[in-house]
Design a protein around this motif. Sequence first.
Motif, PDB file in Angstrom:
ATOM      1  N   LEU A 138       2.174  -4.036 -11.946  1.00  0.00           N
ATOM      2  CA  LEU A 138       1.841  -4.120 -10.519  1.00  0.00           C
ATOM      3  C   LEU A 138       1.170  -2.836 -10.045  1.00  0.00           C
ATOM      4  N   LEU A 139       1.749  -1.683 -10.391  1.00  0.00           N
ATOM      5  CA  LEU A 139       1.161  -0.410  -9.966  1.00  0.00           C
ATOM      6  C   LEU A 139      -0.237  -0.218 -10.539  1.00  0.00           C
ATOM      7  N   ASN A 140      -0.428  -0.561 -11.806  1.00  0.00           N
ATOM      8  CA  ASN A 140      -1.764  -0.453 -12.399  1.00  0.00           C
ATOM      9  C   ASN A 140      -2.751  -1.367 -11.687  1.00  0.00           C
ATOM     10  N   SER A 141      -2.322  -2.556 -11.338  1.00  0.00           N
ATOM     11  CA  SER A 141      -3.196  -3.483 -10.614  1.00  0.00           C
ATOM     12  C   SER A 141      -3.587  -2.921  -9.252  1.00  0.00           C
ATOM     13  N   VAL A 142      -2.614  -2.349  -8.557  1.00  0.00           N
ATOM     14  CA  VAL A 142      -2.895  -1.732  -7.256  1.00  0.00           C
ATOM     15  C   VAL A 142      -3.881  -0.578  -7.423  1.00  0.00           C
ATOM     16  N   CYS A 143      -3.678   0.250  -8.432  1.00  0.00           N
ATOM     17  CA  CYS A 143      -4.591   1.381  -8.657  1.00  0.00           C
ATOM     18  C   CYS A 143      -6.014   0.894  -8.924  1.00  0.00           C
ATOM     19  N   ALA A 191      10.958  13.058  -5.232  1.00  0.00           N
ATOM     20  CA  ALA A 191       9.875  13.436  -6.140  1.00  0.00           C
ATOM     21  C   ALA A 191       8.614  12.707  -5.683  1.00  0.00           C
ATOM     22  N   VAL A 192       7.511  13.427  -5.620  1.00  0.00           N
ATOM     23  CA  VAL A 192       6.222  12.850  -5.246  1.00  0.00           C
ATOM     24  C   VAL A 192       5.373  12.769  -6.505  1.00  0.00           C
ATOM     25  N   CYS A 193       4.780  11.604  -6.713  1.00  0.00           N
ATOM     26  CA  CYS A 193       3.919  11.373  -7.879  1.00  0.00           C
ATOM     27  C   CYS A 193       2.558  10.914  -7.387  1.00  0.00           C
ATOM     28  N   GLY A 194       1.521  11.256  -8.141  1.00  0.00           N
ATOM     29  CA  GLY A 194       0.179  10.852  -7.744  1.00  0.00           C
ATOM     30  C   GLY A 194      -0.756  10.760  -8.919  1.00  0.00           C
ATOM     31  N   ARG A 195      -1.908  10.158  -8.640  1.00  0.00           N
ATOM     32  CA  ARG A 195      -2.956  10.085  -9.674  1.00  0.00           C
ATOM     33  C   ARG A 195      -4.308   9.878  -9.036  1.00  0.00           C
ATOM     34  N   ARG A 196      -5.313  10.392  -9.727  1.00  0.00           N
ATOM     35  CA  ARG A 196      -6.695  10.109  -9.361  1.00  0.00           C
ATOM     36  C   ARG A 196      -7.012   8.666  -9.736  1.00  0.00           C
ATOM     37  N   LEU A 197      -7.880   8.075  -8.959  1.00  0.00           N
ATOM     38  CA  LEU A 197      -8.276   6.689  -9.252  1.00  0.00           C
ATOM     39  C   LEU A 197      -9.695   6.652  -9.795  1.00  0.00           C
ATOM     40  N   ALA A 199     -11.501   0.188  -6.750  1.00  0.00           N
ATOM     41  CA  ALA A 199     -12.623  -0.707  -6.439  1.00  0.00           C
ATOM     42  C   ALA A 199     -12.977  -0.659  -4.955  1.00  0.00           C
ATOM     43  N   GLN A 200     -12.004  -0.301  -4.113  1.00  0.00           N
ATOM     44  CA  GLN A 200     -12.232  -0.188  -2.666  1.00  0.00           C
ATOM     45  C   GLN A 200     -12.732   1.200  -2.269  1.00  0.00           C
ATOM     46  N   PRO A 242      -9.131  12.941   2.969  1.00  0.00           N
ATOM     47  CA  PRO A 242      -7.958  12.181   3.401  1.00  0.00           C
ATOM     48  C   PRO A 242      -8.194  10.665   3.489  1.00  0.00           C
ATOM     49  N   LEU A 243      -9.402  10.258   3.878  1.00  0.00           N
ATOM     50  CA  LEU A 243      -9.677   8.827   3.997  1.00  0.00           C
ATOM     51  C   LEU A 243      -9.843   8.136   2.648  1.00  0.00           C
ATOM     52  N   GLN A 244      -9.825   8.902   1.572  1.00  0.00           N
ATOM     53  CA  GLN A 244      -9.909   8.340   0.222  1.00  0.00           C
ATOM     54  C   GLN A 244      -8.530   8.251  -0.435  1.00  0.00           C
ATOM     55  N   CYS A 245      -7.473   8.382   0.380  1.00  0.00           N
ATOM     56  CA  CYS A 245      -6.109   8.434  -0.143  1.00  0.00           C
ATOM     57  C   CYS A 245      -5.307   7.201   0.259  1.00  0.00           C
ATOM     58  N   SER A 246      -4.457   6.772  -0.644  1.00  0.00           N
ATOM     59  CA  SER A 246      -3.551   5.657  -0.380  1.00  0.00           C
ATOM     60  C   SER A 246      -2.136   6.037  -0.781  1.00  0.00           C
ATOM     61  N   TYR A 247      -1.205   5.280  -0.233  1.00  0.00           N
ATOM     62  CA  TYR A 247       0.219   5.541  -0.422  1.00  0.00           C
ATOM     63  C   TYR A 247       0.908   4.254  -0.834  1.00  0.00           C
ATOM     64  N   ILE A 248       1.697   4.317  -1.892  1.00  0.00           N
ATOM     65  CA  ILE A 248       2.517   3.179  -2.302  1.00  0.00           C
ATOM     66  C   ILE A 248       3.749   3.195  -1.403  1.00  0.00           C
ATOM     67  N   VAL A 249       3.825   2.212  -0.534  1.00  0.00           N
ATOM     68  CA  VAL A 249       4.902   2.179   0.453  1.00  0.00           C
ATOM     69  C   VAL A 249       6.173   1.603  -0.149  1.00  0.00           C
ATOM     70  N   GLU A 250       6.045   0.511  -0.867  1.00  0.00           N
ATOM     71  CA  GLU A 250       7.201  -0.163  -1.464  1.00  0.00           C
ATOM     72  C   GLU A 250       6.834  -0.673  -2.842  1.00  0.00           C
ATOM     73  N   ALA A 251       7.792  -0.631  -3.749  1.00  0.00           N
ATOM     74  CA  ALA A 251       7.653  -1.229  -5.076  1.00  0.00           C
ATOM     75  C   ALA A 251       9.018  -1.792  -5.451  1.00  0.00           C
ATOM     76  N   VAL A 252       9.056  -3.066  -5.779  1.00  0.00           N
ATOM     77  CA  VAL A 252      10.328  -3.699  -6.116  1.00  0.00           C
ATOM     78  C   VAL A 252      10.103  -4.754  -7.191  1.00  0.00           C
ATOM     79  N   VAL A 253      11.068  -4.853  -8.100  1.00  0.00           N
ATOM     80  CA  VAL A 253      11.070  -5.896  -9.124  1.00  0.00           C
ATOM     81  C   VAL A 253      12.426  -6.589  -9.054  1.00  0.00           C
ATOM     82  N   HIS A 254      12.401  -7.902  -9.080  1.00  0.00           N
ATOM     83  CA  HIS A 254      13.613  -8.718  -9.099  1.00  0.00           C
ATOM     84  C   HIS A 254      14.526  -8.203 -10.207  1.00  0.00           C
ATOM     85  N   ARG A 255      15.806  -8.018  -9.905  1.00  0.00           N
ATOM     86  CA  ARG A 255      16.711  -7.382 -10.890  1.00  0.00           C
ATOM     87  C   ARG A 255      16.802  -8.167 -12.195  1.00  0.00           C
TER      88      ARG A 255
END
Length: 167
Positions: A105-110, A161-167, A115-116, A81-94
């Motif tokens: 942005l999502l790829n950068s976060v991943c 819908a829940v989406c996920g990926r291994r890092l 790395a962490q 569980p301590l190796q898990c993260s959650y994307i809380v918000e994602a927004v792009v200017h319309r």
Amino acid sequence: MAILLRDASAFDADSVQSLLFDHGPNMWNWLPPEGVARTIQQLVAGLAGGVLAEDGSTLVGAVLYRQADPYPSLRPDDIAPLQCSYIVEAVVHRDYAGQGIGARLLNSVCQKLAAQGQAWVVADRHEENGPSAGMMRKAGLQQLGVYDDPARRPSGSRRTAVCGRRL
């Protein structure tokens, strides 16, 4: 277009909150003011992170995340569980939607989370939110499950819908 990505800091809190409320609301998104305020407070306190996209001095996108395991039944058994993260918000200017900024942005976060030492990331969206589904898919997140969620999803199928990926 020279969109640059950078880490969010506490100094970005007001502009990120404005971006979320000005460009995030639509029939698919659940943006409760108290929840957004809590996430912004976590960003300021260093309990949440973020990556921002800028076009010159204009903030055009943001993804906020934190260490969390909100869907433990969907997490692979070999990840703690301590190796898990959650994307809380994602927004792009319309005005910048559909240009791949959200996926960048999502790829950068991943990459940052890996790395962490994080090993798993999840995000959720309205089941019928096509642009969000595409952004997640382009960033390597796969749909893991769907559930009824009428409290957060008042329109369409009313499902998350829940989406996920291994890092």
